[in-house]
Design a protein around this motif. Structure first.
Motif, PDB file in Angstrom:
ATOM      1  N   SER A 255      -3.163  39.186  27.592  1.00 45.55           N
ATOM      2  CA  SER A 255      -1.745  40.438  26.898  1.00 45.55           C
ATOM      3  C   SER A 255      -0.328  40.425  28.367  1.00 45.55           C
ATOM      4  N   PRO A 256       0.053  40.294  27.203  1.00 44.90           N
ATOM      5  CA  PRO A 256       1.651  40.932  28.407  1.00 44.90           C
ATOM      6  C   PRO A 256       1.651  42.334  28.820  1.00 44.90           C
ATOM      7  N   TYR A 257       1.569  42.795  27.557  1.00 46.09           N
ATOM      8  CA  TYR A 257       2.025  44.442  27.471  1.00 46.09           C
ATOM      9  C   TYR A 257       0.958  45.026  28.906  1.00 46.09           C
TER      10      TYR A 257
ATOM     11  N   ILE B  29       2.552  39.232  18.102  1.00 42.63           N
ATOM     12  CA  ILE B  29       1.731  39.224  19.841  1.00 42.63           C
ATOM     13  C   ILE B  29       0.323  39.725  19.867  1.00 42.63           C
ATOM     14  N   ALA B  30      -0.247  38.468  20.837  1.00 41.70           N
ATOM     15  CA  ALA B  30      -1.689  39.128  20.616  1.00 41.70           C
ATOM     16  C   ALA B  30      -1.643  39.630  21.882  1.00 41.70           C
ATOM     17  N   VAL B  31      -2.455  41.399  21.747  1.00 43.93           N
ATOM     18  CA  VAL B  31      -2.235  42.487  23.021  1.00 43.93           C
ATOM     19  C   VAL B  31      -3.730  42.769  23.054  1.00 43.93           C
ATOM     20  N   SER B  32      -3.774  43.885  24.345  1.00 41.53           N
ATOM     21  CA  SER B  32      -5.148  44.066  24.365  1.00 41.53           C
ATOM     22  C   SER B  32      -4.985  46.188  23.259  1.00 41.53           C
ATOM     23  N   ALA B  33      -5.760  45.930  22.592  1.00 40.64           N
ATOM     24  CA  ALA B  33      -6.138  46.843  21.405  1.00 40.64           C
ATOM     25  C   ALA B  33      -5.698  48.270  22.381  1.00 40.64           C
ATOM     26  N   GLY B  34      -6.237  47.991  23.532  1.00 40.99           N
ATOM     27  CA  GLY B  34      -5.414  50.059  23.834  1.00 40.99           C
ATOM     28  C   GLY B  34      -4.032  49.683  24.112  1.00 40.99           C
ATOM     29  N   SER B  35      -3.089  48.748  24.855  1.00 38.08           N
ATOM     30  CA  SER B  35      -1.716  48.816  24.676  1.00 38.08           C
ATOM     31  C   SER B  35      -1.522  48.708  23.895  1.00 38.08           C
ATOM     32  N   ASN B  36      -1.535  48.316  22.283  1.00 46.09           N
ATOM     33  CA  ASN B  36      -1.275  48.226  21.195  1.00 46.09           C
ATOM     34  C   ASN B  36      -1.255  49.893  20.518  1.00 46.09           C
TER      35      ASN B  36
ATOM     36  N   TRP C 204       8.115  54.411  24.557  1.00 47.24           N
ATOM     37  CA  TRP C 204       7.335  53.452  25.229  1.00 47.24           C
ATOM     38  C   TRP C 204       7.655  52.401  25.866  1.00 47.24           C
ATOM     39  N   GLN C 205       7.112  51.415  27.220  1.00 46.92           N
ATOM     40  CA  GLN C 205       7.222  50.700  28.128  1.00 46.92           C
ATOM     41  C   GLN C 205       5.865  49.898  27.941  1.00 46.92           C
ATOM     42  N   PRO C 206       5.904  48.853  28.103  1.00 43.71           N
ATOM     43  CA  PRO C 206       4.174  48.003  28.580  1.00 43.71           C
ATOM     44  C   PRO C 206       3.733  48.883  29.687  1.00 43.71           C
TER      45      PRO C 206
ATOM     46  N   SER D 214       6.108  44.222  34.872  1.00 43.44           N
ATOM     47  CA  SER D 214       6.931  42.814  34.775  1.00 43.44           C
ATOM     48  C   SER D 214       7.774  42.179  33.825  1.00 43.44           C
ATOM     49  N   TYR D 215       6.663  43.260  32.241  1.00 42.51           N
ATOM     50  CA  TYR D 215       6.839  43.003  31.188  1.00 42.51           C
ATOM     51  C   TYR D 215       7.604  43.391  30.594  1.00 42.51           C
ATOM     52  N   ARG D 216       9.079  44.269  30.927  1.00 40.72           N
ATOM     53  CA  ARG D 216       9.369  44.921  30.233  1.00 40.72           C
ATOM     54  C   ARG D 216      11.120  45.015  29.772  1.00 40.72           C
ATOM     55  N   CYS D 217      11.473  43.691  31.001  1.00 36.67           N
ATOM     56  CA  CYS D 217      12.646  42.894  30.735  1.00 36.67           C
ATOM     57  C   CYS D 217      12.599  42.675  29.276  1.00 36.67           C
ATOM     58  N   THR D 218      11.733  41.381  29.626  1.00 32.60           N
ATOM     59  CA  THR D 218      10.830  40.943  28.550  1.00 32.60           C
ATOM     60  C   THR D 218      11.358  41.071  27.351  1.00 32.60           C
ATOM     61  N   TYR D 219       9.974  42.115  27.024  1.00 34.82           N
ATOM     62  CA  TYR D 219       9.726  43.230  25.885  1.00 34.82           C
ATOM     63  C   TYR D 219      11.131  43.923  25.414  1.00 34.82           C
ATOM     64  N   ALA D 220      12.602  44.390  26.025  1.00 30.32           N
ATOM     65  CA  ALA D 220      13.275  44.526  26.360  1.00 30.32           C
ATOM     66  C   ALA D 220      14.191  43.842  24.774  1.00 30.32           C
ATOM     67  N   THR D 221      13.749  42.857  25.594  1.00 33.20           N
ATOM     68  CA  THR D 221      15.307  41.318  25.318  1.00 33.20           C
ATOM     69  C   THR D 221      14.334  41.072  23.667  1.00 33.20           C
TER      70      THR D 221
END
Length: 225
Positions: free
Chosen positions: A102-104, A153-160, A171-173, A177-184
């Motif tokens: 889960s990248p989040y 994308i598959a992510v943890s239920a809690g983060s989703n 909201w940000q992950p 370390s994943y926030r730039c990828t998430y933004a893009t």
């Protein structure tokens, strides 16, 4: 950073116009063709407007279908594709004996029941941003988009569930370390589907716009439930 997404048939004219304006050498991009644009230009090409959730209900987006009739619905197709190693597949596409990342929140899982399949741009956010004007089939295609690895994308239920229907302005992950990828990826999905962004969303995305966005015709080998 490069991201890949399909130039959809329904958005081909808009993408071609954007390409012509910003990068004349790719002006004739057709549906399914790769288009390369700086992320800041993709962001600039999105309409900025206030959101409107009037009329939204989740059932307006038919999701978790079995499009290829292989016994695995969209949720399981994503789990199969994003598994760290190939899982054991039982009756009715039941998946066991594998792990998922889960990248989040930078967390590994050994069972799929701890995971949600997240629409990176949530269904209600898509509705607010232009999907309210789509046909039922277009909304179904969006809700089951296996054409680009960033859409679902598959992510943890809690983060989703922490994210819910929020956009990057609120909201940000948890995994920094994943926030730039998430933004893009957020801008990529919105560009691919030609969805609007609201003023706060535009401001939140601007610092990430020095990266480059790339379109590609297929989901890489790599729901808001």
């Amino acid at each position: 950073m490069l991201v890949r997404f399909t130039a959809l048939r329904t958005a081909a004219a808009a993408l071609s116009a954007l390409a012509a304006l910003l990068s004349p050498t790719t002006a004739q991009a057709a549906p399914g063709e790769t288009v390369v644009l700086p992320l800041r230009d993709a962001l600039a090409g999105l309409p900025v407007q206030d959101e409107d959730r009037t009329g939204y209900t989740r059932d307006k987006f038919r999701h978790w279908i079995d499009a290829d009739r292989d016994g695995c619905n969209t949720r399981n197709e994503v789990l199969l594709e994003e598994a760290v190693t190939t899982p054991v597949q039982g009756p009715n596409c039941q998946l066991t004996e594998d792990s998922w990342y889960s990248p989040y929140d930078d967390t590994y899982f050994t069972a799929p029941h701890g995971l949600d399949i997240d629409h990176l741009v949530p269904l209600d956010e898509a509705w607010d941003s232009g999907a309210s004007a789509w046909t039922a089939k277009e909304r179904e295609a969006y809700a089951n988009d296996l054409g680009d690895a960033r859409a679902l994308i598959a992510v943890s239920a809690g983060s989703n569930r922490s994210k819910a229907d929020q956009d990057p302005a609120t909201w940000q992950p948890p995994a920094a370390s994943y926030r730039c990828t998430y933004a893009t990826d957020w801008v990529t999905v919105k560009t691919r589907w030609q969805l609007a962004i609201d003023p706060a969303e535009h401001t939140a995305r601007s610092p990430a716009s020095s990266a480059r966005a790339r379109t590609h015709p297929s989901r890489s080998s790599s729901p808001d439930e």
